[in-house]
Design an enzyme around this catalytic site. Structure first.
Site, short mmCIF file in Angstrom:
data_model
loop_
_atom_site.label_atom_id
_atom_site.label_comp_id
_atom_site.label_asym_id
_atom_site.label_seq_id
_atom_site.Cartn_x
_atom_site.Cartn_y
_atom_site.Cartn_z
N SER A 66 -9.88 1.56 2.48
CA SER A 66 -9.00 2.36 1.66
C SER A 66 -7.89 1.57 0.96
O SER A 66 -7.29 2.08 0.01
CB SER A 66 -8.35 3.45 2.51
OG SER A 66 -7.48 2.87 3.48
N LYS A 95 0.85 -1.19 0.00
CA LYS A 95 0.00 0.00 0.00
C LYS A 95 0.89 1.24 0.00
O LYS A 95 1.91 1.28 0.70
CB LYS A 95 -0.89 -0.02 1.24
CG LYS A 95 -1.96 1.05 1.29
CD LYS A 95 -2.90 0.87 2.49
CE LYS A 95 -4.03 1.88 2.52
NZ LYS A 95 -4.94 1.69 3.68
N SER A 117 -10.04 -0.87 6.69
CA SER A 117 -9.45 -0.68 5.36
C SER A 117 -8.71 -1.87 4.79
O SER A 117 -8.32 -1.84 3.62
CB SER A 117 -8.50 0.52 5.36
OG SER A 117 -9.25 1.69 5.21
N1 GLN Z 1 -13.20 3.73 5.75
C1 GLN Z 1 -12.75 4.16 7.05
C2 GLN Z 1 -12.43 5.63 6.99
O1 GLN Z 1 -12.67 6.22 6.02
C3 GLN Z 1 -11.59 3.35 7.49
C4 GLN Z 1 -10.33 3.72 6.83
C5 GLN Z 1 -9.18 2.89 7.23
O2 GLN Z 1 -9.33 1.84 7.86
N2 GLN Z 1 -8.00 3.39 6.91
O3 GLN Z 1 -11.92 6.21 7.90
#
Ligand code: GLN
Length: 502
Positions: free
Chosen positions: A153, A78, A177
């Site tokens: 994400s 990532k 994410s």
């Molecule tokens: N979708 C969640 C957010 O927008 C989690 C994101 C994540 O785990 N980095 O914060």
């Protein structure tokens, strides 16, 4: 056969000299060349560096040395994990062109184990989002259906594995994410216990929630990756000081006699699709058929998880992102009148809308006069969640829930409505708030033919037990659909040319 081109099988055949790391890499790079334009999993493909690394592994094998437990395994990273000399952008304009001076600890550990890095994967900017549409460099598309999102994400990492661009990947999970994109792309994704894996070199979003974890095509492969990246690190003071049991140590032990709790509050949440509900019920039946005792369990405070998270995570983010000021990193807006103007113009130009929204939410939640009402209350809810999980684990070994409320949605379907987007994380967030591990395992498809994931939650440091149950679930799941590009990877792996174990 999801084990084909898997982490464990590739390293075994490279280590034994049956297959060359360079051939394994080339097979994956061919799939990247033919399908990446449609999927857009990567911000950067590091093919040349990967070839050098793969040749080195082959040299070690030829010389009779030990190339490490992940010898020749193609891995995607990532793009919020620092890689020395390779740009690390967090899919943000504000970091475009920045080259980290060091490797994240997890990157160092994978490299030392013989992994070969295929590239840096796309994400929602600074890991804020659930669809990878918030990337400054354009969305990633789901390899099973390119009109749909891969989740987020870590959507680029999930898509890279699902598409056959890499055997495994690393992502980060602050509120879901890793697990949510794993579910939407039909791969395995695990968030470890907070502190099991070093965060050194993971660009911070919300430091009390962030954890790095693996994606793979199978539970055993995910556990193998986690075992390489976990363990004490003097560079991260929040990392646990002592080594723990190997995540893969209980694989193959079955579920006979284990007590599995179906979280009542996670079976009828807002926006939860009927096909997801039906899959969860089938997963529970399958586990009970395999000898587990499955029962309902109430974990009442999880219903407040989403609200608490969207105060705590933005609060921490507003502080963590203060460092992007146009002085030390990446973008600096030209022609500013003075330093305040330069901060303002650099941050206005460098951050996207969602990141700005989070910074404003977080700054507000922490502001004098509102601190107790928002941030303070959210921390109390966090404690309640920890207590409710502890009560549930008095009677159950692991818990079960859906990973995401629906299958992958169409690109653009939720981007105009942040609250609907936030609801994607309703089942994953509680584990982050508690600091507990959880893994998403593919368990069949929805009415639209898209993958559905079931989540296994476990108490702190119970990764071995969590993977034990996850592996049984995997063995009882209907055959997982492979994306067209991953099928083409299998076609390249004709046993005569590339070794039977591939
Ligand atoms: N979708 C969640 C957010 O927008 C989690 C994101 C994540 O785990 N980095 O914060």
């Amino acid at each position: 056969m999801t084990a084909a081109f898997g982490v464990v099988s590739i390293s075994a055949s490279v280590r034994s000299g049956e297959v060359r790391a360079l051939d394994v890499l080339d097979a994956h790079l061919e799939v990247v060349a033919s399908h990446e334009a449609g999927v857009h999993a990567f911000n950067e493909v590091t093919a040349e560096q990967a070839r050098v690394a793969a040749s080195m592994i082959d040299g070690i094998v030829a010389g009779g040395g030990d190339p490490g437990p992940l010898a020749g395994v193609p891995i995607a990273l990532k793009d919020n994990l620092c890689t020395a000399g390779t740009p690390t952008t967090c899919s943000s304009k504000i970091l475009q062109g920045w080259h980290p001076p060091y490797d994240a600890t997890v990157v160092q550990r994978l490299a030392a184990a013989g992994a070969v890095f295929v590239g840096k994967t796309n994400l929602d900017e600074f890991a804020m989002g659930s669809s990878t549409e918030n990337s400054a460099f354009g969305p990633t598309r789901n390899p099973h259906d390119q009109t749909r999102v891969p989740g987020g994400s870590s959507g680029g990492s999930a898509a890279a594995v699902a598409a056959g661009f890499a055997a495994g990947a690393l992502g980060s999970d602050t509120g879901g994410s890793i697990r949510q994109p794993a579910a939407l792309c039909g791969v395995v994704g695990a968030k470890p216990t907070y502190g099991l894996v070093s965060r050194y070199g993971l660009i911070a979003f919300a430091s009390s929630l962030d954890q790095v974890g693996p994606f793979a095509m199978s539970v055993a492969d995910a556990a193998a990756l986690l075992d390489v990246i976990s363990g004490p690190d003097p560079m991260d003071s929040t990392c646990l000081g002592e080594a723990t049991a190997r995540s893969a140590s209980r694989l193959g032990s079955g579920v006979e006699g284990l007590r599995i709790g179906l979280i009542t509050e996670m079976q009828g949440a807002e926006g939860m699709a009927d096909d997801v509900k039906a899959r969860l019920a089938l997963a529970a039946d399958a586990l009970s058929g395999a000898g587990a005792k499955v029962d309902q369990v109430s974990v009442p405070a999880v219903t407040f998880g989403l609200s608490a998270y969207y105060l705590i995570a933005p609060a921490e983010a507003s502080s963590n992102l203060a460092r992007y000021d146009g002085v030390r990193y990446g973008l600096r807006a030209p022609g500013s009148a003075d330093i305040t103007d330069m901060y303002l113009r650099s941050r206005s130009a460098g951050f996207g809308d969602e990141v700005k929204r989070r910074i404003m939410l977080g700054t507000y939640a922490l502001s004098a006069g509102y601190y107790d009402a928002y941030y303070g209350q959210a921390q109390k809810v966090r404690t309640l969640i920890v207590k409710d999980f502890a009560a549930a684990y008095e009677n159950f070994d692991v818990l079960l829930s859906p990973t995401a409320p629906s299958t992958a949605f169409e690109i653009g379907a939720k981007s105009a409505d942040p609250l609907t987007m936030y609801l994607n994380d309703v089942f994953t967030i509680p584990s982050n708030l508690a600091g507990h591990p959880a893994v998403s395992v593919p368990f069949g498809v929805g009415d639209d033919g898209m993958p559905i994931g079931v989540q296994v939650l476990a108490p702190a440091l119970a990764e071995p037990l969590m993977f034990q149950v996850a592996e049984v679930l995997e063995s009882l799941a209907p055959p997982a659909p492979l994306s067209a590009s991953r099928r083409s990877l299998r076609a390249l792996g004709a046993p005569a040319d590339r070794g039977a174990a591939l």
